[in-house]
Motif scaffolding. Structure first.
Motif, PDB file in Angstrom:
ATOM      1  N   ILE A  49       0.849  -1.202   0.000  1.00 54.21           N
ATOM      2  CA  ILE A  49       0.000   0.000   0.000  1.00 54.21           C
ATOM      3  C   ILE A  49       0.884   1.252   0.000  1.00 54.21           C
ATOM      4  O   ILE A  49       0.686   2.175  -0.788  1.00 54.21           O
ATOM      5  N   LEU A  50       1.892   1.255   0.900  1.00 59.56           N
ATOM      6  CA  LEU A  50       2.743   2.443   1.032  1.00 59.56           C
ATOM      7  C   LEU A  50       3.568   2.672  -0.234  1.00 59.56           C
ATOM      8  O   LEU A  50       3.672   3.799  -0.726  1.00 59.56           O
ATOM      9  N   GLU A  51       4.120   1.579  -0.758  1.00 57.90           N
ATOM     10  CA  GLU A  51       4.971   1.705  -1.938  1.00 57.90           C
ATOM     11  C   GLU A  51       4.169   2.212  -3.135  1.00 57.90           C
ATOM     12  O   GLU A  51       4.601   3.128  -3.834  1.00 57.90           O
ATOM     13  N   ASN A  52       2.964   1.662  -3.313  1.00 57.51           N
ATOM     14  CA  ASN A  52       2.123   2.112  -4.429  1.00 57.51           C
ATOM     15  C   ASN A  52       1.780   3.592  -4.284  1.00 57.51           C
ATOM     16  O   ASN A  52       1.808   4.352  -5.249  1.00 57.51           O
ATOM     17  N   MET A  53       1.465   3.963  -3.034  1.00 59.20           N
ATOM     18  CA  MET A  53       1.117   5.355  -2.793  1.00 59.20           C
ATOM     19  C   MET A  53       2.304   6.267  -3.145  1.00 59.20           C
ATOM     20  O   MET A  53       2.150   7.291  -3.800  1.00 59.20           O
ATOM     21  N   LEU A  54       3.490   5.844  -2.725  1.00 55.21           N
ATOM     22  CA  LEU A  54       4.691   6.667  -2.984  1.00 55.21           C
ATOM     23  C   LEU A  54       4.961   6.788  -4.484  1.00 55.21           C
ATOM     24  O   LEU A  54       5.299   7.854  -4.988  1.00 55.21           O
ATOM     25  N   MET A  55       4.800   5.666  -5.190  1.00 52.80           N
ATOM     26  CA  MET A  55       5.083   5.681  -6.627  1.00 52.80           C
ATOM     27  C   MET A  55       4.079   6.541  -7.397  1.00 52.80           C
ATOM     28  O   MET A  55       4.367   7.049  -8.470  1.00 52.80           O
ATOM     29  N   ASP A  56       2.878   6.671  -6.800  1.00 52.90           N
ATOM     30  CA  ASP A  56       1.848   7.472  -7.478  1.00 52.90           C
ATOM     31  C   ASP A  56       2.030   8.972  -7.260  1.00 52.90           C
ATOM     32  O   ASP A  56       1.330   9.778  -7.874  1.00 52.90           O
ATOM     33  N   LEU A  57       2.924   9.340  -6.362  1.00 57.89           N
ATOM     34  CA  LEU A  57       3.110  10.773  -6.097  1.00 57.89           C
ATOM     35  C   LEU A  57       3.963  11.374  -7.225  1.00 57.89           C
ATOM     36  O   LEU A  57       5.190  11.269  -7.217  1.00 57.89           O
ATOM     37  N   GLN A  58       3.263  11.950  -8.196  1.00 61.09           N
ATOM     38  CA  GLN A  58       3.931  12.425  -9.418  1.00 61.09           C
ATOM     39  C   GLN A  58       5.023  13.456  -9.148  1.00 61.09           C
ATOM     40  O   GLN A  58       6.066  13.458  -9.785  1.00 61.09           O
ATOM     41  N   ASP A  59       4.756  14.340  -8.201  1.00 58.96           N
ATOM     42  CA  ASP A  59       5.687  15.457  -7.988  1.00 58.96           C
ATOM     43  C   ASP A  59       6.902  15.068  -7.142  1.00 58.96           C
ATOM     44  O   ASP A  59       7.839  15.850  -6.999  1.00 58.96           O
ATOM     45  N   LYS A  60       6.886  13.869  -6.573  1.00 57.86           N
ATOM     46  CA  LYS A  60       8.012  13.491  -5.694  1.00 57.86           C
ATOM     47  C   LYS A  60       9.098  12.744  -6.460  1.00 57.86           C
ATOM     48  O   LYS A  60       8.801  11.866  -7.279  1.00 57.86           O
ATOM     49  N   ILE A 109      14.384   8.330  -4.184  1.00 54.94           N
ATOM     50  CA  ILE A 109      15.566   7.459  -4.328  1.00 54.94           C
ATOM     51  C   ILE A 109      15.516   6.515  -3.136  1.00 54.94           C
ATOM     52  O   ILE A 109      15.597   6.951  -1.987  1.00 54.94           O
ATOM     53  N   MET A 110      15.304   5.231  -3.423  1.00 58.58           N
ATOM     54  CA  MET A 110      15.088   4.280  -2.333  1.00 58.58           C
ATOM     55  C   MET A 110      16.110   3.142  -2.363  1.00 58.58           C
ATOM     56  O   MET A 110      16.310   2.511  -3.399  1.00 58.58           O
ATOM     57  N   VAL A 111      16.747   2.913  -1.231  1.00 60.41           N
ATOM     58  CA  VAL A 111      17.633   1.750  -1.091  1.00 60.41           C
ATOM     59  C   VAL A 111      16.729   0.584  -0.722  1.00 60.41           C
ATOM     60  O   VAL A 111      15.905   0.695   0.199  1.00 60.41           O
ATOM     61  N   THR A 112      16.838  -0.485  -1.457  1.00 55.55           N
ATOM     62  CA  THR A 112      15.964  -1.631  -1.141  1.00 55.55           C
ATOM     63  C   THR A 112      16.682  -2.962  -1.363  1.00 55.55           C
ATOM     64  O   THR A 112      17.564  -3.073  -2.218  1.00 55.55           O
ATOM     65  N   HIS A 113      16.251  -3.949  -0.570  1.00 49.06           N
ATOM     66  CA  HIS A 113      16.757  -5.318  -0.779  1.00 49.06           C
ATOM     67  C   HIS A 113      15.656  -6.196  -1.361  1.00 49.06           C
ATOM     68  O   HIS A 113      15.809  -7.410  -1.457  1.00 49.06           O
ATOM     69  N   ASP A 114      14.549  -5.541  -1.733  1.00 47.38           N
ATOM     70  CA  ASP A 114      13.439  -6.285  -2.344  1.00 47.38           C
ATOM     71  C   ASP A 114      13.724  -6.405  -3.846  1.00 47.38           C
ATOM     72  O   ASP A 114      13.616  -5.429  -4.606  1.00 47.38           O
ATOM     73  N   LEU A 115      14.111  -7.601  -4.254  1.00 50.93           N
ATOM     74  CA  LEU A 115      14.490  -7.782  -5.664  1.00 50.93           C
ATOM     75  C   LEU A 115      13.348  -8.406  -6.475  1.00 50.93           C
ATOM     76  O   LEU A 115      13.553  -8.900  -7.578  1.00 50.93           O
ATOM     77  N   SER A 116      12.149  -8.394  -5.909  1.00 44.54           N
ATOM     78  CA  SER A 116      11.016  -9.000  -6.604  1.00 44.54           C
ATOM     79  C   SER A 116      10.538  -8.095  -7.737  1.00 44.54           C
ATOM     80  O   SER A 116      11.131  -7.036  -7.989  1.00 44.54           O
ATOM     81  N   GLU A 117       9.421  -8.443  -8.285  1.00 45.90           N
ATOM     82  CA  GLU A 117       8.892  -7.640  -9.403  1.00 45.90           C
ATOM     83  C   GLU A 117       8.444  -6.260  -8.948  1.00 45.90           C
ATOM     84  O   GLU A 117       8.114  -5.407  -9.770  1.00 45.90           O
ATOM     85  N   ASN A 118       8.434  -6.083  -7.654  1.00 47.69           N
ATOM     86  CA  ASN A 118       8.119  -4.745  -7.143  1.00 47.69           C
ATOM     87  C   ASN A 118       9.044  -3.704  -7.739  1.00 47.69           C
ATOM     88  O   ASN A 118       8.694  -2.526  -7.828  1.00 47.69           O
ATOM     89  N   LEU A 119      10.246  -4.132  -8.125  1.00 49.35           N
ATOM     90  CA  LEU A 119      11.229  -3.193  -8.696  1.00 49.35           C
ATOM     91  C   LEU A 119      10.713  -2.555  -9.983  1.00 49.35           C
ATOM     92  O   LEU A 119      11.161  -1.479 -10.373  1.00 49.35           O
ATOM     93  N   ALA A 120       9.750  -3.225 -10.601  1.00 50.11           N
ATOM     94  CA  ALA A 120       9.199  -2.702 -11.861  1.00 50.11           C
ATOM     95  C   ALA A 120       8.477  -1.371 -11.657  1.00 50.11           C
ATOM     96  O   ALA A 120       8.243  -0.623 -12.598  1.00 50.11           O
ATOM     97  N   LYS A 121       8.142  -1.078 -10.375  1.00 52.31           N
ATOM     98  CA  LYS A 121       7.441   0.183 -10.103  1.00 52.31           C
ATOM     99  C   LYS A 121       8.376   1.380 -10.261  1.00 52.31           C
ATOM    100  O   LYS A 121       7.929   2.507 -10.363  1.00 52.31           O
TER     101      LYS A 121
END
Ligand SMILES: Nc1ncnc2c1ncn2[C@@H]1O[C@H](COP(=O)(O)OP(=O)(O)OP(=O)(O)O)[C@@H](O)[C@H]1O
Length: 549
Positions: A487-498, A501-513
């Motif tokens: 929920i949080l990640e989707n919300m962040l990705m939808d914030l057009q004006d922001k 830069i995120m450090v992440t260890h999640d290598l799943s398809e979530n990276l496609a966002k």
């Protein structure tokens, strides 16, 4: 330090003035005793003078008590004001430090300066310094009374003897200052160690308690030893000073006795002489103690001043809008066992970036560099073409750290950082998120009691409440459950004006966002591109493999 003395000059003046009255009243007492004895033992006792002597005696004693009380009151007022101003300025100054300068010292050291050094400056520097003025006034007043009321031979012996004893603190002050300084520095180390142990309280259990106790005792013993060394030397200087003055006192006593036996001294003068020997010598004793105390605090004073006067770049231009891009140009960072060399990259406004790679590959180093927490050894980082060294980025950029600090306070004070960010902004964020978890965050009186995941959600809410256009995040979801993360990640990705830069260890398809992914290894970017591009790279496949094993 002048500034702090200026603030309390009225209190110091009143204190010294009141003490001057105390001294006058006390100095009059042996003179009155002399008059009384001479009247009684004189050939014609003038009975009429008795009541005057007695009333004056009582008035002197009462005045001494009253002005003594007032002098003490002003001492307290001056001390408290001095300590308060120093402590306030110390914190203000430290809060303005560049992170790198702040982090160069252990937090225990700051606590120790606030708790030990500044208090010592009040008790062992300010107070003795004013005492020196007081002692001089006392010496002056008692000196006049001594020469007027006591035989000149006794007075001269006392005067010369006292002056000679003042040499003692001159000799002892330097080693005393060194010992005191060593002890105060050790105190800083002790506080740091204690803080470290207490923060690791959960590691203290039946198997580890003994050894941690031993570690504590080791440093406690070292601290005690250093304090004892200082105390031992201080006792010695104190005894030497006392001995010197006692010798003077004894010589004056012997001369008074000889003069009395020879009939060269009246009984009254003899009584007054004994009174003045003590009264005159006591401020000299104080003077020596005060000189030693002030000089032993010199280094502490210099240390505290260095903290207070540390140059802070206050002329940074406050940047309120992020327009275009963040550019890294041939940036290099170096630690003892790690280097990140010649990194160049452009982060474009509105885009979302992921930094991936093994532990220790340099992802946080990049973020820390952008936040100006660390200084590169070469290259430059610009935001909209302006070097980050010359701008205050607090309005446009926020960094959510790996272990984001949660204050021991309410949800609202944590999210708005004590009303630094607007409450309306917080309400907008929580309304938009509509997460059930937020209700729980709000009900906790002390947010430090929240779970690890809840703390991370609160940190994200804080970042969003700050309303900055650039959001840097270092593993923001490490402890958050997958559903809330989504929920949080989707919300962040939808914030057009922001720009994120995120450090992440999640290598799943979530990276496609993310718009762009930077794959790092050993301080180098070994791959970059969209998820589609990067997922085809051998390096990425290798990384996934190592994550799975
Ligand atoms: N202040 C420092 N002093 C010395 N070495 C440091 C310091 N900060 C980081 N390092 C070292 O620099 C290297 C890169 O650290 P960095 O925090 O950038 O890695 P990372 O990719 O973010 O790792 P992780 O995924 O574990 O968070 C590490 O080997 C680390 O030990």
């Amino acid at each position: 330090m002048k500034k702090y003395f200026k603030e309390i000059r009225f209190h110091i003046f009143m204190r010294v003035l009141c003490y001057g009255f105390v001294t006058l009243a006390t100095a009059a007492i042996p003179a009155l005793q002399k008059q009384l004895f001479d009247l009684i033992l004189g050939e014609e006792a003038i009975i009429d003078s008795f009541p005057v002597i007695i009333v004056t005696y009582v008035v002197c004693l009462l005045s001494a008590s009253l002005f003594g009380y007032l002098s003490m009151l002003y001492t307290w007022k001056a001390s408290l004001r001095f300590e308060l101003s120093l402590k306030r300025d110390f914190f203000k100054s430290v809060f303005n430090y560049k992170y790198e300068d702040f982090a160069s010292r252990d937090i225990g050291e700051y606590i120790s300066i606030q708790g030990n050094d500044i208090t010592a400056l009040d008790m062992d520097y300010l107070t003795p310094l004013v005492d020196i003025i007081q002692a001089f006034i006392q010496i002056l007043i008692f000196g006049v009374f001594l020469f007027v009321n006591v035989d000149w031979r006794i007075s001269t012996v006392i005067l010369i003897g006292s002056i000679l004893t003042i040499i003692i603190p001159k000799v002892t002050s330097k080693p005393l200052a060194d010992k005191r300084n060593t002890w105060l520095n050790q105190m800083g180390k002790y506080v740091s160690r204690i803080k470290d142990f207490l923060e690791g309280f959960k590691l203290i259990q039946s198997r580890t308690r003994n050894n941690i106790n031993k570690e504590h005792e080791k440093i406690l013993e070292e601290t005690k030893n250093m304090r004892y060394k200082y105390g031992k030397f201080k006792s010695l200087t104190f005894a030497l000073e006392n001995l010197g003055l006692n010798i003077v006192s004894a010589v004056a006593f012997i001369i008074a006795a000889i003069l009395l036996l020879n009939g060269d001294l009246t009984m009254g003068s003899c009584v007054a002489a004994f009174g003045y020997i003590n009264s005159f010598i006591s401020p000299i004793n104080d003077l020596m103690y005060d000189f030693n105390s002030v000089s032993s605090l010199k280094k502490t004073k210099e240390k505290v001043i260095a903290y207070l006067e540390k140059e802070i770049n206050q002329d940074l231009k406050v940047k309120k809008k992020f327009n275009q891009n963040i550019t890294f140009e041939n940036i290099s960072f170096r630690y003892d066992n790690f280097s990140l060399d010649n990194f160049s990259y452009e982060f474009v406004k509105g885009k979302k970036y992921a930094l991936i790679g093994h532990n220790g590959s340099g992802k946080s180093t990049l973020i820390n560099g952008l936040m100006n927490y660390i200084t590169p050894i070469s290259g430059r980082i610009d935001i909209d073409g302006e070097n980050i060294d010359s701008i205050d980025t607090a309005h446009i950029m926020y960094c959510l750290n790996q272990n984001e600090h949660i204050f021991s306070d309410s949800f609202i004070n944590n999210a708005t950082v004590f009303s630094s960010y607007q409450e309306s902004s917080l309400n907008r964020v929580t309304d938009n998120l509509r997460l059930k978890i937020i209700d729980n965050l709000k009900t906790q009186d002390n947010s430090q009691n929240l779970s690890g995941g809840e703390k991370q959600v609160l940190s994200i809410i804080r970042m969003l409440t700050s309303s900055t256009e650039i959001c840097l995040m270092d593993e923001p979801f490490a402890a958050v459950d997958s559903k809330t993360t989504e929920i949080l990640e989707n919300m962040l990705m939808d914030l057009q004006d922001k720009t994120i830069i995120m450090v992440t260890h999640d290598l799943s398809e979530n990276l496609a966002k993310f718009d762009e992914i930077l794959l790092m290894e050993k301080g180098k970017v070994i791959g970059k591109g969209t998820y589609k591009e990067i997922s085809e790279k051998q390096e990425f496949k290798k990384l996934i493999k190592t994550y799975l094993h």
